[in-house]
Design an enzyme around this catalytic site. Structure first.
Site, PDB file in Angstrom:
ATOM      1  N   CYS A  58     -11.263   0.612  16.820  1.00 48.73           N
ATOM      2  CA  CYS A  58     -11.360   1.469  18.007  1.00 48.73           C
ATOM      3  C   CYS A  58     -11.949   2.829  17.659  1.00 48.73           C
ATOM      4  O   CYS A  58     -12.263   3.625  18.541  1.00 48.73           O
ATOM      5  CB  CYS A  58     -10.000   1.639  18.686  1.00 48.73           C
ATOM      6  SG  CYS A  58      -8.921   2.837  17.861  1.00 48.73           S
ATOM      7  N   GLY A  79     -13.162   0.951 -18.181  1.00 54.93           N
ATOM      8  CA  GLY A  79     -11.886   0.411 -17.703  1.00 54.93           C
ATOM      9  C   GLY A  79     -11.976  -0.516 -16.511  1.00 54.93           C
ATOM     10  O   GLY A  79     -11.169  -0.419 -15.594  1.00 54.93           O
ATOM     11  N   TYR A 134       0.827  -1.213   0.000  1.00 55.10           N
ATOM     12  CA  TYR A 134       0.000   0.000   0.000  1.00 55.10           C
ATOM     13  C   TYR A 134       0.861   1.262   0.000  1.00 55.10           C
ATOM     14  O   TYR A 134       0.510   2.249  -0.640  1.00 55.10           O
ATOM     15  CB  TYR A 134      -0.999  -0.004   1.167  1.00 55.10           C
ATOM     16  CG  TYR A 134      -2.234  -0.820   0.831  1.00 55.10           C
ATOM     17  CD1 TYR A 134      -3.216  -0.296  -0.006  1.00 55.10           C
ATOM     18  CD2 TYR A 134      -2.402  -2.115   1.299  1.00 55.10           C
ATOM     19  CE1 TYR A 134      -4.337  -1.045  -0.356  1.00 55.10           C
ATOM     20  CE2 TYR A 134      -3.509  -2.864   0.959  1.00 55.10           C
ATOM     21  CZ  TYR A 134      -4.480  -2.324   0.137  1.00 55.10           C
ATOM     22  OH  TYR A 134      -5.581  -3.066  -0.225  1.00 55.10           O
ATOM     23  N   ARG A 191       1.810   2.125  -3.409  1.00 52.05           N
ATOM     24  CA  ARG A 191       0.663   2.649  -4.178  1.00 52.05           C
ATOM     25  C   ARG A 191       0.292   4.059  -3.724  1.00 52.05           C
ATOM     26  O   ARG A 191      -0.073   4.908  -4.538  1.00 52.05           O
ATOM     27  CB  ARG A 191      -0.517   1.686  -4.028  1.00 52.05           C
ATOM     28  CG  ARG A 191      -0.284   0.368  -4.752  1.00 52.05           C
ATOM     29  CD  ARG A 191      -1.423  -0.589  -4.530  1.00 52.05           C
ATOM     30  NE  ARG A 191      -2.704  -0.031  -4.929  1.00 52.05           N
ATOM     31  CZ  ARG A 191      -3.883  -0.478  -4.508  1.00 52.05           C
ATOM     32  NH1 ARG A 191      -3.953  -1.492  -3.675  1.00 52.05           N
ATOM     33  NH2 ARG A 191      -4.989   0.078  -4.917  1.00 52.05           N
ATOM     34  N   HIS A 196     -15.209   1.278  -3.222  1.00 54.00           N
ATOM     35  CA  HIS A 196     -14.155   0.459  -2.599  1.00 54.00           C
ATOM     36  C   HIS A 196     -13.264   1.274  -1.667  1.00 54.00           C
ATOM     37  O   HIS A 196     -12.177   0.828  -1.302  1.00 54.00           O
ATOM     38  CB  HIS A 196     -13.297  -0.260  -3.663  1.00 54.00           C
ATOM     39  CG  HIS A 196     -14.015  -1.394  -4.340  1.00 54.00           C
ATOM     40  ND1 HIS A 196     -13.535  -2.009  -5.488  1.00 54.00           N
ATOM     41  CD2 HIS A 196     -15.166  -2.036  -4.030  1.00 54.00           C
ATOM     42  CE1 HIS A 196     -14.369  -2.980  -5.850  1.00 54.00           C
ATOM     43  NE2 HIS A 196     -15.372  -3.008  -4.986  1.00 54.00           N
ATOM     44  N   SER A 233     -12.622  -4.845 -15.446  1.00 52.05           N
ATOM     45  CA  SER A 233     -12.711  -6.212 -15.969  1.00 52.05           C
ATOM     46  C   SER A 233     -14.056  -6.862 -15.669  1.00 52.05           C
ATOM     47  O   SER A 233     -14.405  -7.863 -16.279  1.00 52.05           O
ATOM     48  CB  SER A 233     -11.596  -7.060 -15.360  1.00 52.05           C
ATOM     49  OG  SER A 233     -11.750  -7.110 -13.949  1.00 52.05           O
TER      50      SER A 233
END
Ligand code: BJW
Ligand code: ZN
Length: 252
Positions: free
Chosen positions: A134, A190, A70, A73, A122, A192
């Site tokens: 928490c 764009g 991550y 990214r 997402h 799948s």
């Protein structure tokens, strides 16, 4: 070539100021911003098991591995800019034709381009929340360091994205349903069509609502057999063309 194809198709549609367009977006829409897709050659999952990186189980097993993926990214997202697709969709919203952008992308580029009607189905990679629920959250303006990111409660913070096996936000899903049911045209850009529940959205809009489906992709996807028009090619080129043509059709 694609211009003629789109024009001819739009002649068969009743385009007016009452036309309601919804866009369903996938990672192919951010390729022109320098970001990767997930599947296939050079994809973010290439050579890796998706569930090792994007599931609670994967995070529990190896939080450092997951945060390393991550962090890389996040760095790329922070350095990316919106592209011609994001900009063309903002124009379509300003012209009153685009009711909603339902994006699977977690890069926040639609909002950064000025889109207001975005549903980030997402989540968003620049936000984090506690892995142990928490309630603590944070917003990232630079790549996190050190990783794995600790939470003040003693657990970890995790990226605020939807992992495999996790439910999508129910308020978002209700909004999505409303938009899909009232859509006259759904643009599929764009993606799948591999991941549920988004994989079901276009057919829901067509069978439960009255939507015409138009897909923009460099390659065929799981949606291509059911769409009314498939526009093959990089969406960073075909979407601006489509937006210009539909705005002309609206004036006629
Ligand atoms: C271009 C282009 C250019 C390139 N121009 N085009 C068995 C059957 C059915 C369902 C399931 C099942 N087993 C499990 C499930 C459910 C599961 C699922 O769908 N799994 C499938 C893999 C089968 N789904 C879930 O778990 C979801 N939750 C859920 O269903 O809750 C209920 C439930 C709970 C418990 C148990 C079961 C159900 C959650 C899914 C969350 C997915 N999250 C990810 C990671 C997000 C975080 C992150 O970013 O790290 O979301 S996975 C990943 O895939 C990411 C993406 O948003 C998503 C979609 O990918 P996308 O964008 O389509 O990318 P690609 O790479 O697949 O495609 C790119 C496309 O672009 C290609 O077509 C190219 O051709 C094209 N392209 N350049 C135009 N220039
Ligand atoms: Zn915590």
């Amino acid at each position: 070539m694609e211009k003629n194809e789109i024009s001819k198709f739009l002649e068969t549609q009743d385009i007016s100021s009452n036309t309601k367009i919804v866009a369903i977006i996938g990672s192919g829409a951010s390729v022109a911003s320098g970001l990767k897709t997930f599947r296939g050659k050079d994809g973010l999952y290439e050579g890796k098991r998706a569930e090792d990186l994007a599931s609670r189980q994967g995070f529990t097993q190896d939080p450092t591995l997951v945060w390393t993926w991550y962090r890389e990214r996040i760095t790329k997202v922070l350095n990316a800019d919106p592209n011609s697709i994001h900009i063309a969709l903002v124009k379509l919203e300003e012209e009153g034709l685009l009711t909603s952008v339902i994006t699977q992308n977690v890069d926040g580029l639609h909002r950064r381009a000025g889109q207001s009607n975005v549903i980030e189905i997402h989540g968003n990679i620049l936000k984090t929340h506690c892995f142990n629920s928490c309630g603590r959250t944070s917003e990232l303006t630079k790549a996190p360091d050190p990783i794995p990111v600790k939470c003040d409660c003693g657990s970890y913070q995790r990226p605020s994205v939807v992992w495999f096996g996790e439910s999508l936000d129910s308020t978002n899903l209700m909004k999505v349903e409303e938009h899909l049911l009232s859509a006259s045209i759904v643009l599929i850009i764009g993606t799948s069509g591999y991941v549920y529940p988004v994989a079901q959205f276009p057919i829901f809009a067509k069978s439960q609502g009255k939507a015409t489906l138009i897909e923009f992709n460099t390659d065929e996807s799981a949606f291509s057999d059911v769409v009314d028009l498939f526009v093959k090619g990089p969406a960073e080129s075909t979407i601006p063309t489509f937006v210009d043509l539909i705005l002309q059709a609206k004036l006629q």
